[in-house]
Motif scaffolding. Structure first.
Motif, mmCIF file in Angstrom:
data_model
loop_
_atom_site.group_PDB
_atom_site.id
_atom_site.type_symbol
_atom_site.label_atom_id
_atom_site.label_comp_id
_atom_site.label_asym_id
_atom_site.label_seq_id
_atom_site.Cartn_x
_atom_site.Cartn_y
_atom_site.Cartn_z
ATOM 1 N N ALA A 81 4.188 3.641 3.118
ATOM 2 C CA ALA A 81 3.069 2.799 3.189
ATOM 3 C C ALA A 81 2.023 2.979 2.002
ATOM 4 C CB ALA A 81 2.488 2.715 4.416
ATOM 5 N N ARG A 83 1.904 1.879 -1.076
ATOM 6 C CA ARG A 83 1.608 0.652 -1.542
ATOM 7 C C ARG A 83 0.704 0.074 -0.899
ATOM 8 N NH1 ARG A 83 7.258 -1.727 -3.002
ATOM 9 N NH2 ARG A 83 7.716 -0.487 -0.822
ATOM 10 N N GLN A 84 0.282 0.223 0.597
ATOM 11 C CA GLN A 84 -0.558 -0.543 1.128
ATOM 12 C C GLN A 84 -1.804 0.162 1.350
ATOM 13 O OE1 GLN A 84 2.979 -0.526 2.567
ATOM 14 N NE2 GLN A 84 2.868 -2.272 1.073
ATOM 15 N N ASP A 85 -2.602 0.358 0.335
ATOM 16 C CA ASP A 85 -3.689 1.599 0.125
ATOM 17 C C ASP A 85 -5.036 0.671 -0.067
ATOM 18 O OD1 ASP A 85 -3.370 0.651 -2.566
ATOM 19 O OD2 ASP A 85 -3.286 2.434 -3.442
ATOM 20 N N VAL A 87 -6.978 -3.578 1.551
ATOM 21 C CA VAL A 87 -6.649 -4.626 2.181
ATOM 22 C C VAL A 87 -7.178 -5.861 1.064
ATOM 23 C CG1 VAL A 87 -7.597 -6.060 4.221
ATOM 24 C CG2 VAL A 87 -7.496 -3.673 4.407
ATOM 25 N N GLU A 92 -4.690 -8.258 7.111
ATOM 26 C CA GLU A 92 -3.672 -7.212 6.796
ATOM 27 C C GLU A 92 -4.298 -5.886 7.347
ATOM 28 O OE1 GLU A 92 -1.770 -8.662 2.577
ATOM 29 O OE2 GLU A 92 -3.373 -7.011 2.467
ATOM 30 N N SER A 93 -3.002 -4.831 7.383
ATOM 31 C CA SER A 93 -3.810 -3.599 7.801
ATOM 32 C C SER A 93 -3.688 -2.730 6.714
ATOM 33 C CB SER A 93 -2.503 -3.131 8.830
ATOM 34 O OG SER A 93 -1.474 -2.650 8.120
ATOM 35 N N LEU A 94 -4.482 -1.525 6.812
ATOM 36 C CA LEU A 94 -4.467 -0.567 5.666
ATOM 37 C C LEU A 94 -3.675 0.293 6.163
ATOM 38 C CD1 LEU A 94 -5.831 0.730 3.395
ATOM 39 C CD2 LEU A 94 -7.388 1.610 4.754
ATOM 40 N N SER A 95 -2.038 0.046 5.928
ATOM 41 C CA SER A 95 -1.174 0.826 6.573
ATOM 42 C C SER A 95 -1.087 2.410 6.008
ATOM 43 C CB SER A 95 0.120 0.292 6.198
ATOM 44 O OG SER A 95 0.060 -1.259 6.440
#
Length: 274
Positions: A81, A83-85, A87, A92-95
């Motif tokens: 995750a 890449r999910q750095d 929102v 969306e979540s800050l995964s």
């Protein structure tokens, strides 16, 4: 120091502590450490491709602590995750923080990651050790017998690629950019900020290749600016759509075994840890 390699195909540090692992019918991972009288220090390695892989890491850690192991390090070269750095849209979540919080809760003595997507990942992880991509890129370029230009696929990669260039003695860097619709993920507007590449061998360097859309779009844009041979250096090769289309654009695709093993023509895989 002993090692517990949870992925039998990823054994970077030598022989693993013997164990059995399986998944219950309900979907829960389970582990049993078969060896006793283990030294006080253990490094766990794993390639995390799913949340269950993270679950196996968690229960392995618990098993070792219940056996009295005092020092536990972990090596997860591809941090999930990453890449999910940020929102981008509401809902969306800050995964990456979710994964980091789970890792931090284990209170590892050291967490080793390879070429994280951005500075956010190491900032979130306690006791982190980052392995940069410099030496990996150097090893890749040894396979290319001509002068090259390093290509930054977007602004986010630019700072990192200049550090690679400096490490390699000042190889020329070309900047590119693209547009991404944050709601759909659709890519467009690929640009190369150089008018004539004069037939030079262009090497795109980036951390992750998932579907490959970024690199297919860049390949076309580079060719329109008179690029010569194209090569691709990717730290974490997911290649969720395969490499057939990429291979039509790039003479060689270089990657590591941080995410999975790849044995396909046109791909050179270099071990992430030696």
């Amino acid at each position: 120091m002993r090692y517990l390699h949870l992925d039998p195909s990823f054994t970077p540090y030598g022989k693993s502590i013997e164990f059995e692992a399986f998944v219950f019918n309900g979907g829960e991972p389970h582990i049993k450490i078969l060896e006793q009288n283990i030294e006080d220090s253990v490094t766990i390695t794993h390639r995390i491709n799913s949340f269950n892989d993270l679950g196996l890491l968690m229960i392995a850690t618990d098993a070792l602590r219940r056996m009295g192991i005092k020092v536990i390090n972990v090596c997860i070269p591809y941090f999930p995750a990453a890449r999910q750095d940020r929102v981008m849209v509401s809902g969306e979540s800050l995964s990456v923080k979710v994964y980091a919080d789970i890792i931090n809760a284990q209170q590892y003595d050291q967490v080793t990651v390879f070429d994280p997507h951005s500075e956010v990942t190491p900032a979130l992880i306690n006791n982190v050790k980052v392995i940069e991509n410099y030496e990996f890129v150097k090893q890749c370029l040894k396979h290319i017998k001509e002068e090259v230009i390093l290509v930054s696929p977007d602004g986010g990669a630019l700072k990192k690629i200049y550090k690679v260039s400096e490490f390699l003695g000042g190889i020329e860097v070309i900047e590119c950019s693209k547009k991404r619709d944050v709601k759909t993920g659709q890519l467009s507007g690929f640009r190369v900020y150089e008018e004539d590449l004069k037939g030079k061998h262009c090497v795109i360097v980036d951390d992750i290749c998932d579907g490959g859309g970024t690199f297919l779009g860049l390949a076309k844009a580079l060719q329109e600016k008179n690029a010569g041979t194209l090569s691709l250096i990717i730290s974490h090769g997911i290649f969720s759509k395969g490499i057939e289309e990429l291979s039509q654009c790039f003479e060689t695709i270089f990657t590591t075994n941080s995410f999975r093993d790849i044995e396909e023509e046109g791909v050179v895989q270099i071990p992430v840890l030696r």
